[in-house]
Design a protein around this motif. Structure first.
Motif, PDB file in Angstrom:
ATOM      1  N   THR A  51      36.812 -10.248  15.687  1.00  0.00           N
ATOM      2  CA  THR A  51      35.731  -9.276  15.522  1.00  0.00           C
ATOM      3  C   THR A  51      34.652  -9.825  14.600  1.00  0.00           C
ATOM      4  O   THR A  51      33.459  -9.756  14.912  1.00  0.00           O
ATOM      5  CB  THR A  51      36.275  -7.945  14.976  1.00  0.00           C
ATOM      6  OG1 THR A  51      37.258  -7.449  15.894  1.00  0.00           O
ATOM      7  CG2 THR A  51      35.179  -6.922  14.803  1.00  0.00           C
ATOM      8  N   VAL A  52      35.059 -10.377  13.475  1.00  0.00           N
ATOM      9  CA  VAL A  52      34.100 -10.956  12.528  1.00  0.00           C
ATOM     10  C   VAL A  52      33.395 -12.141  13.176  1.00  0.00           C
ATOM     11  O   VAL A  52      32.179 -12.295  13.067  1.00  0.00           O
ATOM     12  CB  VAL A  52      34.792 -11.367  11.212  1.00  0.00           C
ATOM     13  CG1 VAL A  52      33.879 -12.220  10.351  1.00  0.00           C
ATOM     14  CG2 VAL A  52      35.233 -10.134  10.449  1.00  0.00           C
TER      15      VAL A  52
ATOM     16  N   GLN B 220      34.180  -5.970   5.618  1.00  0.00           N
ATOM     17  CA  GLN B 220      33.605  -4.651   5.308  1.00  0.00           C
ATOM     18  C   GLN B 220      32.253  -4.800   4.622  1.00  0.00           C
ATOM     19  O   GLN B 220      31.300  -4.095   4.968  1.00  0.00           O
ATOM     20  CB  GLN B 220      34.583  -3.864   4.423  1.00  0.00           C
ATOM     21  CG  GLN B 220      34.080  -2.506   3.998  1.00  0.00           C
ATOM     22  CD  GLN B 220      33.974  -1.526   5.157  1.00  0.00           C
ATOM     23  OE1 GLN B 220      34.621  -1.687   6.181  1.00  0.00           O
ATOM     24  NE2 GLN B 220      33.146  -0.520   4.998  1.00  0.00           N
ATOM     25  N   GLU B 221      32.152  -5.730   3.683  1.00  0.00           N
ATOM     26  CA  GLU B 221      30.876  -5.969   3.003  1.00  0.00           C
ATOM     27  C   GLU B 221      29.809  -6.399   4.005  1.00  0.00           C
ATOM     28  O   GLU B 221      28.655  -5.967   3.920  1.00  0.00           O
ATOM     29  CB  GLU B 221      31.033  -7.034   1.924  1.00  0.00           C
ATOM     30  CG  GLU B 221      31.783  -6.586   0.704  1.00  0.00           C
ATOM     31  CD  GLU B 221      32.033  -7.705  -0.298  1.00  0.00           C
ATOM     32  OE1 GLU B 221      31.365  -8.766  -0.216  1.00  0.00           O
ATOM     33  OE2 GLU B 221      32.902  -7.524  -1.165  1.00  0.00           O
TER      34      GLU B 221
ATOM     35  N   SER C 141      39.662 -11.357   3.309  1.00  0.00           N
ATOM     36  CA  SER C 141      38.885 -11.414   4.544  1.00  0.00           C
ATOM     37  C   SER C 141      38.439 -10.021   4.969  1.00  0.00           C
ATOM     38  O   SER C 141      37.288  -9.821   5.371  1.00  0.00           O
ATOM     39  CB  SER C 141      39.708 -12.067   5.660  1.00  0.00           C
ATOM     40  OG  SER C 141      38.982 -12.079   6.857  1.00  0.00           O
ATOM     41  N   LYS C 142      39.338  -9.062   4.879  1.00  0.00           N
ATOM     42  CA  LYS C 142      38.991  -7.671   5.239  1.00  0.00           C
ATOM     43  C   LYS C 142      37.892  -7.129   4.343  1.00  0.00           C
ATOM     44  O   LYS C 142      36.982  -6.439   4.811  1.00  0.00           O
ATOM     45  CB  LYS C 142      40.224  -6.773   5.144  1.00  0.00           C
ATOM     46  CG  LYS C 142      41.227  -7.000   6.238  1.00  0.00           C
ATOM     47  CD  LYS C 142      42.427  -6.093   6.048  1.00  0.00           C
ATOM     48  CE  LYS C 142      43.528  -6.454   7.022  1.00  0.00           C
ATOM     49  NZ  LYS C 142      44.745  -5.668   6.773  1.00  0.00           N
ATOM     50  N   GLN C 143      37.977  -7.435   3.051  1.00  0.00           N
ATOM     51  CA  GLN C 143      36.958  -6.965   2.113  1.00  0.00           C
ATOM     52  C   GLN C 143      35.593  -7.554   2.468  1.00  0.00           C
ATOM     53  O   GLN C 143      34.587  -6.843   2.504  1.00  0.00           O
ATOM     54  CB  GLN C 143      37.343  -7.341   0.683  1.00  0.00           C
ATOM     55  CG  GLN C 143      36.324  -6.888  -0.344  1.00  0.00           C
ATOM     56  CD  GLN C 143      36.716  -7.309  -1.748  1.00  0.00           C
ATOM     57  OE1 GLN C 143      37.849  -7.707  -2.007  1.00  0.00           O
ATOM     58  NE2 GLN C 143      35.762  -7.240  -2.661  1.00  0.00           N
TER      59      GLN C 143
ATOM     60  N   LEU D 170      24.931  -5.215   6.989  1.00  0.00           N
ATOM     61  CA  LEU D 170      24.179  -5.159   8.244  1.00  0.00           C
ATOM     62  C   LEU D 170      23.624  -3.762   8.478  1.00  0.00           C
ATOM     63  O   LEU D 170      22.470  -3.605   8.871  1.00  0.00           O
ATOM     64  CB  LEU D 170      25.058  -5.601   9.414  1.00  0.00           C
ATOM     65  CG  LEU D 170      24.328  -5.722  10.743  1.00  0.00           C
ATOM     66  CD1 LEU D 170      23.315  -6.866  10.694  1.00  0.00           C
ATOM     67  CD2 LEU D 170      25.303  -5.942  11.881  1.00  0.00           C
ATOM     68  N   GLU D 171      24.446  -2.741   8.227  1.00  0.00           N
ATOM     69  CA  GLU D 171      23.994  -1.349   8.398  1.00  0.00           C
ATOM     70  C   GLU D 171      22.828  -1.023   7.471  1.00  0.00           C
ATOM     71  O   GLU D 171      21.970  -0.212   7.806  1.00  0.00           O
ATOM     72  CB  GLU D 171      25.157  -0.388   8.164  1.00  0.00           C
ATOM     73  CG  GLU D 171      26.193  -0.424   9.270  1.00  0.00           C
ATOM     74  CD  GLU D 171      27.465   0.342   8.943  1.00  0.00           C
ATOM     75  OE1 GLU D 171      27.582   0.904   7.826  1.00  0.00           O
ATOM     76  OE2 GLU D 171      28.364   0.357   9.816  1.00  0.00           O
ATOM     77  N   ALA D 172      22.795  -1.678   6.298  1.00  0.00           N
ATOM     78  CA  ALA D 172      21.711  -1.459   5.344  1.00  0.00           C
ATOM     79  C   ALA D 172      20.508  -2.353   5.631  1.00  0.00           C
ATOM     80  O   ALA D 172      19.504  -2.295   4.928  1.00  0.00           O
ATOM     81  CB  ALA D 172      22.212  -1.702   3.922  1.00  0.00           C
TER      82      ALA D 172
END
Length: 161
Positions: free
Chosen positions: A78-79, A48-49, A43-45, A54-56
């Motif tokens: 948060t997700v 992060q992806e 889930s953490k991975q 989103l930033e890209a």
């Protein structure tokens, strides 16, 4: 005349097969009845992806990654919040509201889930009762005593009278 027994037999066979398949299907647990498989590291991975996508500027990739992350860990507020905001951005307001409501069933103490559900309910779904309820919940849970939220609550109370 000799075709009638064959047709009858074949129809009977089809009905029996369908009944057998229906019986098998009814014995299987419904998807919502099966226990979720929690995979916090995966889930953490995916979370992060999603953030990197989103930033890209790759919103659909972020959406997919966050959906996977949330499936692996439904309690990740948060997700869930990020995913709901992305759905809101895509004008998928009902879906975003349902996602936030489901999150509140798992993590009712997260102020941001209440706040975003209130905003989506008020501004996009025009569900003022739900908005008022969740602005109040947000105000009760939030660390800051926002005058804006107090004003919005007073405004909604007036509008609902």
């Amino acid at each position: 005349m000799d075709r009638y027994p064959v047709l009858l037999a074949s129809r009977l066979l089809v009905l029996l097969l369908m009944a057998g398949l229906a019986g098998c299907a009814s014995n299987a647990p419904a998807p919502e009845e099966t226990a979720p498989v929690y995979r916090p590291e995966q889930s953490k991975q995916w979370a992060q992806e999603g953030r990197q996508a989103l930033e890209a500027g790759h919103r659909e990739v972020a959406l997919t990654a966050w959906q996977k992350s949330l499936a692996a860990n439904p309690a990740n507020a948060t997700v869930r919040n990020n995913l709901a905001l992305l759905l809101k951005e895509q004008k998928r307001f009902d879906e975003a509201a349902r996602l936030l409501q489901a999150g509140l069933a798992v993590t009712p103490e997260v102020p941001d889930l209440h706040y975003n559900l209130a905003v989506i309910s008020e501004l996009y779904l025009l569900d003022l009762d739900t908005a008022l309820e969740h602005y109040r919940q947000y105000q009760a849970l939030a660390d800051d005593d926002s005058q804006n939220v107090a004003g919005w609550i007073a405004d909604l109370e007036r509008r609902l009278q």
